[in-house]
Design a protein around this motif. Structure first.
Motif, short mmCIF file in Angstrom:
data_model
loop_
_atom_site.label_atom_id
_atom_site.label_comp_id
_atom_site.label_asym_id
_atom_site.label_seq_id
_atom_site.Cartn_x
_atom_site.Cartn_y
_atom_site.Cartn_z
N THR A 127 0.55 -1.19 0.28
CA THR A 127 -0.45 -0.24 0.02
C THR A 127 0.49 1.13 0.35
O THR A 127 0.51 2.22 -0.91
CB THR A 127 -1.04 0.22 1.13
OG1 THR A 127 -1.88 -1.30 1.36
CG2 THR A 127 -1.30 1.06 1.02
N SER A 128 1.67 1.39 1.16
CA SER A 128 2.75 2.54 1.08
C SER A 128 3.70 2.52 0.12
O SER A 128 4.31 3.59 -0.43
CB SER A 128 2.71 2.56 2.48
OG SER A 128 3.95 1.67 2.75
N THR A 152 -6.04 -2.95 7.15
CA THR A 152 -4.69 -2.50 7.39
C THR A 152 -4.19 -1.17 6.12
O THR A 152 -4.02 -0.17 6.30
CB THR A 152 -3.84 -3.56 7.72
OG1 THR A 152 -3.76 -4.53 8.40
CG2 THR A 152 -2.38 -3.36 7.81
N SER A 153 -5.04 -2.07 5.08
CA SER A 153 -4.09 -0.65 3.95
C SER A 153 -5.45 0.14 4.02
O SER A 153 -4.86 1.41 3.43
CB SER A 153 -5.12 -1.90 2.74
OG SER A 153 -4.22 -3.15 2.77
N PHE A 154 -6.24 0.29 4.67
CA PHE A 154 -7.31 1.30 4.24
C PHE A 154 -7.49 2.43 5.84
O PHE A 154 -6.90 3.49 5.00
CB PHE A 154 -8.85 0.81 4.76
CG PHE A 154 -9.91 2.05 5.21
CD1 PHE A 154 -10.54 2.65 3.44
CD2 PHE A 154 -9.97 2.35 5.91
CE1 PHE A 154 -11.21 4.04 3.56
CE2 PHE A 154 -10.91 3.59 6.11
CZ PHE A 154 -11.53 3.87 4.58
N GLU A 155 -6.13 2.11 6.36
CA GLU A 155 -5.80 3.34 7.85
C GLU A 155 -4.64 3.85 6.97
O GLU A 155 -4.01 4.20 6.91
CB GLU A 155 -5.42 1.96 8.63
CG GLU A 155 -6.65 2.19 9.58
CD GLU A 155 -7.52 3.16 10.23
OE1 GLU A 155 -6.49 4.20 10.18
OE2 GLU A 155 -8.72 2.81 9.93
N VAL A 156 -3.58 2.75 6.34
CA VAL A 156 -2.42 3.17 6.22
C VAL A 156 -2.50 4.61 5.03
O VAL A 156 -1.69 5.12 4.90
CB VAL A 156 -1.83 1.84 5.17
CG1 VAL A 156 -0.18 2.24 4.04
CG2 VAL A 156 -1.00 1.40 6.56
N THR A 157 -3.78 4.18 4.39
CA THR A 157 -4.24 4.83 2.88
C THR A 157 -4.63 6.17 3.56
O THR A 157 -4.63 7.35 3.50
CB THR A 157 -5.76 4.58 2.24
OG1 THR A 157 -4.56 3.13 1.49
CG2 THR A 157 -5.41 5.06 0.87
N LYS A 158 -5.32 5.98 4.66
CA LYS A 158 -5.65 7.45 5.52
C LYS A 158 -4.48 8.20 5.91
O LYS A 158 -4.89 9.75 5.58
CB LYS A 158 -6.56 6.81 5.97
CG LYS A 158 -8.12 6.93 6.35
CD LYS A 158 -8.61 6.21 7.54
CE LYS A 158 -9.22 7.14 8.60
NZ LYS A 158 -10.23 6.44 9.55
#
Lengths: 429, 429
Positions: A127-128, A152-158
């Motif tokens: 993601t990052s 997890t990916s959603f929080e990383v994106t946020k």
């Protein structure tokens, strides 16, 4: 839930305006994104805990390990984002320049693709990495994370979007699909006019679906049936070290070796050495030994050599064994007549990812390097080096096994297309 | 009739051995191919006569003209082949080179795709252009000519192969499908593992079929809805000359202009000048006048201007007119607020082929060049220059309107992919 079509439209708008991002602005935002990742550590870890919890029933331990984050892994993700700051801006590079007789000045200039979509599975660092690579290369990205890693990916994106916002940049440059159904992946494959480049990162099934169904341009990342050929003029000690590394340092990855080919003149000396190193020594050191699946000529040589119950590591190769990506402690072993036969074998069986020759003979090395048509061809080095970091590209978007546009590890430069800018003073044709 | 599958297999074999072709050998064979074309003049003209004869019922006069050969056209084809001799060999160029800290020397080297397939229609010179470009760039080519031109294309191919044979080169580097049914085109689209690159050259239907059905990598060549934007700071005389050229010098080609956008500040002066040039002057010179399909603001300006029965050349633009490749003496005309709105209009309506700005304002020019995402962006020059010859690439394989790999005119360089050659002395990871 945000509609996929809405996300695609705003990504397209964001991409259309991204041409005005300067290197300074992009680097400042990358720093803010890295800081935002660290600042969001708790939220990310908590989301990750839930992902791991619900995935535990359905996926293997290896996959759970890939999915799991801890503080130091989040710091590594932030470091990956920061590492891009130091790399040169790939956008706006004048690749070629010509002044024509009629006075036209023609420049070929690197420009971003526009909207890059990435479909991936359960590794949160993708993601990052992907978002940061896209941003530095002037692309808007649309991420489609595997279901197991979505929280997890959603929080990383946020967090990454917070970094953009802090710097006054358009958050829509980094977006993630909230729909993780198969349909949302298919929607990306068919988003003509919205997705300029689609990169699938994952298993065979995903790649195959993309190649077969996509109407948008795709870069295949792929499987590696990698070969190491031990030439008549090889330094056999070097060869056995390279093979042990290529096979056992990380058997589950695409640049690991799957097939060893040996020149007939040295097979009698080399194969016992290979057996000693990959089987006997490893067993006595408490390591996992490598199963050798041997063709007829290799079997004949090795049959007289093994003793003491280690025969179970020497097997006759079946029809499939020279066309299989084992991703395991298994190596297909064959004897060939010369470098030419080795190249022919590779042309027939390789996935054209990474293939190596071990030799001290410059002519054999040059022949192999010219004849073998793979993304990376090695002389006297392990195939394991096929990697964006090892090639100096920073983190990578995957390793392309196709020939169109990008081949091998893809970094910032591979996320660029080009356009011609032609300047005149009224020329007509 | 030779089976398509047999042709593909022998093309693959020929491509795998093409790495050993030196520049000298290739240039000698190109000369022999050109000579063989001239020597086969009678056979080619006789086959062409039959093609023209049987096509007369089914295709238009323009198409008959495209299909017809005469001595001087054959000489031009031979000259096209010879012109490639002088161009640099694109194969084996070291694009990048790095020595890593561990001592690995990594080179990124240009290499041919392998087998390039070209599906085209009725222009016989495509046969020799495409074959010669593929040969010089180290690719084997598989040609699939339109049915109407098959006899001609087959004779041209035979001559080119005689040239190869005379020089001791593998004739299978240049092959043509003998089956001209729709199925043979589909077979190329699906020839995974045999076709490394497919280039369709032809109408919309063919391109669309390739993009939708192909399982092999395709480069779209395509339609051009090309714009010329006349800025507030334009030299209006320059602008009107550029537009007359872009619109009328060859309206049937993809780099011809289809849309004219004018800044509101100069529309009152410029549109009457445009009308005078494209309608009145051309009528009085006995040339075909251009029909102007005007948006509301342009109509208002022009309604007071025309007189003497020329009103029929001024029409109100319909909903489709800003999204149509007319390929005819028709021009859509719109008034915009500024360079920003012009770029926005182009982002929405262009096919991203070739778009131009006419302005003396460097800031407006730079904004337009950066904001407009087309294969070729022009400042103060006609869009008609988007062409391999005009760009100095020699003859061309078509003009790509996609972003993956090649954009704009494709020449020798665009028929190359690359591989990494990594040299070490035993490095492991």
């Amino acid at each position: 839930m945000k509609e996929t079509s809405v996300i695609l439209q705003s990504a397209k708008r964001a991409a259309e305006e991204a041409f005005c991002l300067t290197t300074e602005r992009k680097n400042a935002a990358l720093e803010a994104m890295a800081e935002a990742l660290i600042a969001a550590k708790n939220e990310i870890l908590s989301a990750n805990g839930k992902d791991v919890e619900s995935a535990r029933q359905s996926i293997s331990d290896v996959m759970i390990d890939r999915l799991s984050l801890n503080e130091s892994r989040i710091e590594a993700m932030a470091a990956g984002v920061r590492a891009l700051i130091a790399l040169p801006d790939p956008v706006g590079r004048v690749i070629e320049r010509a002044t024509r007789e009629n006075g036209l000045i023609i420049e070929k200039v690197s420009v971003p693709f526009g909207v890059t979509a990435i479909i991936y599975e359960s590794r949160p660092n993708v993601t990052s990495d992907a978002a940061a690579l896209c941003f530095k290369s002037g692309n808007a990205c649309v991420l489609r994370s595997g279901k197991e890693a979505f929280r997890t990916s959603f929080e990383v994106t946020k967090a990454l979007r917070r970094g953009l916002k802090k710097c006054g940049e358009n958050e829509d440059l980094i977006q993630i699909l909230e729909d993780t159904s198969r349909e949302s992946a298919t929607a990306l494959m068919k988003a003509e006019g919205y997705v300029d480049l689609l990169i699938p990162r994952g298993g065979k099934g995903l790649i195959k679906a993309c190649v077969e169904q996509a109407k948008v341009p795709v870069i295949e990342t792929g499987t590696g049936i990698c070969h190491v050929y031990v030439d008549a003029a090889a330094d056999l000690q070097k060869a056995v070290k390279i093979i042990e590394n290529a096979k056992t340092s990380r058997p589950s990855v695409c640049n690991a070796e799957e097939v060893c080919l040996v020149h007939k003149n040295v097979a009698g000396t080399f194969l016992p050495l290979l057996y000693q190193t990959l089987v006997k020594n490893r067993l006595s050191e408490g390591k996992t030994a490598v199963e050798l699946r041997c063709d007829k000529r290799a079997s004949e040589i090795l049959s007289g050599v093994c003793n003491g119950g280690d025969e179970r590591y020497i097997k006759a190769a079946g029809a499939e064994d020279f066309d299989t990506e084992f991703l395991d402690y298994i190596l297909a072993v064959g004897v060939v007549d010369d470098v030419r036969s080795a190249a022919e074998h590779i042309a027939k069986h390789s996935t054209h990812h990474s293939d190596a020759i071990v030799t001290e003979d410059k002519k054999a090395a040059d022949y192999f390097a010219a004849a073998v048509d793979s993304a990376a061809v090695y002389v006297n080095a392990s195939t394991r080096f096929t990697d964006g970091g090892e090639f100096g590209l920073g983190c990578e978007m995957g390793i392309s096994t196709q020939k169109l546009h990008a081949r091998g590890p893809m970094g910032l430069k591979e996320l660029q297309t080009y356009k011609y800018v032609v300047r005149g003073n009224g020329q007509i044709r």
